[in-house]
Design a protein around this motif. Structure first.
Motif, short mmCIF file in Angstrom:
data_model
loop_
_atom_site.label_atom_id
_atom_site.label_comp_id
_atom_site.label_asym_id
_atom_site.label_seq_id
_atom_site.Cartn_x
_atom_site.Cartn_y
_atom_site.Cartn_z
N TYR A 88 -12.64 2.42 2.98
CA TYR A 88 -13.40 4.26 3.06
C TYR A 88 -14.62 4.03 2.38
N GLU A 89 -15.23 5.09 1.36
CA GLU A 89 -16.24 4.23 1.13
C GLU A 89 -16.29 5.86 -0.25
N ALA A 90 -16.99 5.26 -1.81
CA ALA A 90 -16.95 6.80 -2.11
C ALA A 90 -18.26 6.16 -3.89
N TYR A 91 -18.33 7.08 -4.67
CA TYR A 91 -18.88 6.87 -5.84
C TYR A 91 -18.26 6.76 -6.69
N GLY A 92 -18.53 6.43 -8.02
CA GLY A 92 -17.69 6.34 -9.61
C GLY A 92 -18.64 6.67 -10.17
N ILE A 100 -13.53 0.15 -0.47
CA ILE A 100 -12.18 0.90 -0.85
C ILE A 100 -11.05 0.40 0.28
N GLU A 101 -10.85 -1.02 0.32
CA GLU A 101 -9.59 -1.62 1.81
C GLU A 101 -8.65 -1.37 1.05
N GLY A 102 -7.96 -0.81 2.57
CA GLY A 102 -6.66 -0.27 2.10
C GLY A 102 -6.01 -0.71 2.86
N MET A 103 -4.44 -0.74 3.69
CA MET A 103 -3.42 -1.36 4.44
C MET A 103 -2.49 0.05 4.34
N THR A 104 -2.24 0.83 5.53
CA THR A 104 -1.18 1.84 4.99
C THR A 104 -0.20 2.23 6.44
N ASP A 105 0.59 2.56 6.04
CA ASP A 105 1.64 3.45 7.38
C ASP A 105 1.31 4.70 7.22
N ASN A 106 0.77 5.55 7.15
CA ASN A 106 0.16 6.62 6.64
C ASN A 106 -0.99 7.04 6.41
N LYS A 107 -1.80 7.20 7.73
CA LYS A 107 -3.40 6.97 7.37
C LYS A 107 -3.65 8.63 6.69
N ASN A 108 -2.89 9.55 6.67
CA ASN A 108 -3.04 10.87 6.56
C ASN A 108 -2.65 10.85 4.48
N ARG A 109 -1.62 10.22 4.41
CA ARG A 109 -1.08 10.15 3.09
C ARG A 109 -2.16 9.33 2.01
N PRO A 127 -18.92 9.96 3.16
CA PRO A 127 -18.68 9.86 4.41
C PRO A 127 -19.19 8.34 4.49
N SER A 128 -18.41 7.64 6.34
CA SER A 128 -18.65 6.03 6.66
C SER A 128 -19.66 5.49 6.67
N GLY A 129 -20.47 4.69 5.77
CA GLY A 129 -21.75 4.37 5.79
C GLY A 129 -23.47 5.10 4.60
N SER A 130 -22.07 4.88 3.73
CA SER A 130 -22.88 5.93 3.17
C SER A 130 -23.44 4.58 1.77
N VAL A 131 -22.66 4.17 1.26
CA VAL A 131 -22.56 2.63 0.64
C VAL A 131 -22.28 1.91 0.92
N SER A 132 -21.48 1.32 2.25
CA SER A 132 -21.54 0.13 2.86
C SER A 132 -22.28 -0.67 3.05
N VAL A 231 -3.73 0.92 -1.14
CA VAL A 231 -5.12 -0.25 -1.99
C VAL A 231 -4.79 -0.79 -1.81
N GLN A 232 -5.69 -2.05 -0.98
CA GLN A 232 -6.10 -3.50 -1.40
C GLN A 232 -6.70 -4.07 -2.39
N ILE A 233 -7.96 -3.22 -2.21
CA ILE A 233 -8.97 -4.33 -2.78
C ILE A 233 -10.13 -3.05 -2.99
N VAL A 234 -10.05 -2.73 -3.79
CA VAL A 234 -11.44 -2.04 -5.03
C VAL A 234 -12.91 -2.83 -4.83
N TRP A 235 -13.96 -3.33 -4.19
CA TRP A 235 -14.64 -3.52 -4.56
C TRP A 235 -16.30 -2.97 -5.17
N ASP A 236 -16.68 -3.19 -6.07
CA ASP A 236 -17.61 -2.26 -6.25
C ASP A 236 -19.04 -2.53 -6.28
N ASN A 237 -20.43 -1.91 -7.30
CA ASN A 237 -21.51 -2.58 -7.44
C ASN A 237 -22.27 -3.08 -8.58
N LEU A 238 -21.14 -2.59 -9.54
CA LEU A 238 -20.68 -2.72 -11.29
C LEU A 238 -21.88 -4.34 -11.56
N ALA A 239 -22.62 -4.00 -11.86
CA ALA A 239 -23.88 -5.47 -12.46
C ALA A 239 -22.63 -5.83 -14.17
#
Length: 239
Positions: A88-92, A100-109, A127-132, A231-239
Motif C-alpha cells: 500500500y502507498e500513503a502519506y503521513g 506499507i508492505e503486508g502479508m494477509t489472509d484477508n485483503k479486505n480486512r 493510489p498505487s504509483g503515488s509515492v513508489s 503489516v510487515q514493514i513500513v518504509w518511509d522517506n523521513l530524513a
C-alpha cells in the motif's frame, strides 16, 4: 531514519510480552510461508526462504513454528486461508511518503484497517504509483555496530561489489542491487562476518524532514501501522 527504523523492531521483539510475541511470530511465519510457496522448502536452494528463516530466528521464533510455516508454504500442511502479499502507498503527517508492505489472509480486512489507522492519525491512503517513484528497490544487509568495525565493513563492502555503506544509529548497513544481495551476503559470510539480517527493501531517493508535533504524530502512526497484524514493514522517506 530514512526508512530504516523498522530494524529496531527486531531488537524490541525479543523483550515483548507473550501476546505481542505471538503476533510477531504470526507475521514472520507468513513471511516464511510465502517464501517456501514461491521457491520451495529447501533454504539452500531458495535464497528468499533462507532470508525469511533468518529473520524469524532473529526474533527467537521457535524451530517447530518455522518448520510448520515452511510446510504450509510447500503444501505439505493445509492452512485455513491462503496468505497474499500486499503493498500500500500513503502519506503521513508532514507529507512523509510511506510504502506499507503486508502479508494477509484477508485483503479486505487488511486494506480497511490500514486506511482506518491512516485516517485517524493524520495520514492518507493514496493510489498505487503515488509515492513508489520516491523509492528504489535494494538489498539491505544489517550488522550491529557494537560487534563490527565500520571501517572494516566499509572496506569489505567495496570488495564485495556492494553499492553503498551507511552507519545509522546502532546498525551498519550494506546496500546492494536486488540481484546482488545473495552474492554480497555470501562475501561477508566468507569473511566470518555474519549479518544480523538481510532483506530486500525500499530506500528513499528523496527525503523530507519533520520536527516537533509532526514528528511525534508520524512516529505514532508508524508504530500503529507496524503493530497491525497484516503489516510487515513500513518504509518511509523521513530524513
Amino acid at each position: 531514519m530514512s526508512g530504516h527504523s523498522h530494524w529496531a523492531t527486531t531488537h524490541r521483539a525479543k523483550g515483548v510480552n507473550d501476546a505481542k510475541r505471538a503476533a510477531i511470530f504470526t507475521k514472520f511465519g507468513r513471511l516464511v510461508t510465502i517464501a517456501a510457496r514461491d521457491g520451495g522448502g529447501d533454504p539452500d536452494m531458495n535464497f528468499k526462504l533462507r532470508l525469511a528463516i533468518d529473520r524469524a530466528r532473529s526474533v527467537n521464533m521457535p524451530k517447530d513454528r518455522i518448520e510448520h510455516a515452511i510446510k504450509v508454504g510447500t503444501g505439505e500442511l493445509k492452512d485455513a486461508a491462503a496468505v497474499e502479499e500486499v503493498l500500500y502507498e500513503a502519506y503521513g503527517p508532514g507529507q512523509v511518503a510511506l510504502l506499507i508492505e503486508g502479508m494477509t489472509d484477508n485483503k479486505n480486512r487488511a486494506v480497511g484497517e490500514v486506511k482506518t489507522i491512516l485516517t485517524k492519525n493524520g495520514g492518507k491512503f493514496v493510489p498505487s504509483g503515488s509515492v513508489s517513484f520516491m523509492f528504489k528497490r535494494a538489498g539491505i544487509i544489517v550488522f550491529p555496530a557494537d560487534r563490527y568495525s565500520a571501517e572494516a565493513l566499509e572496506t569489505e563492502a567495496i570488495e564485495s561489489g556492494a553499492d553503498d555503506f551507511k552507519a545509522e544509529g546502532d546498525v551498519l548497513l550494506i546496500i546492494t542491487k536486488p540481484e546482488d544481495l545473495q552474492a554480497v551476503r555470501a562475501h561477508f559470510e566468507g569473511k566470518q562476518m555474519t549479518p544480523e539480517s538481510a532483506e530486500l527493501g525500499y530506500l528513499p531517493t528523496q527525503t523530507v524532514s519533520l520536527q516537533g508535533d509532526d514528528l511525534a504524530k508520524f512516529e505514532k502512526l508508524k508504530e500503529l501501522l507496524e503493530d497491525n497484524q497484516d503489516v510487515q514493514i513500513v518504509w518511509d522517506n523521513l530524513a
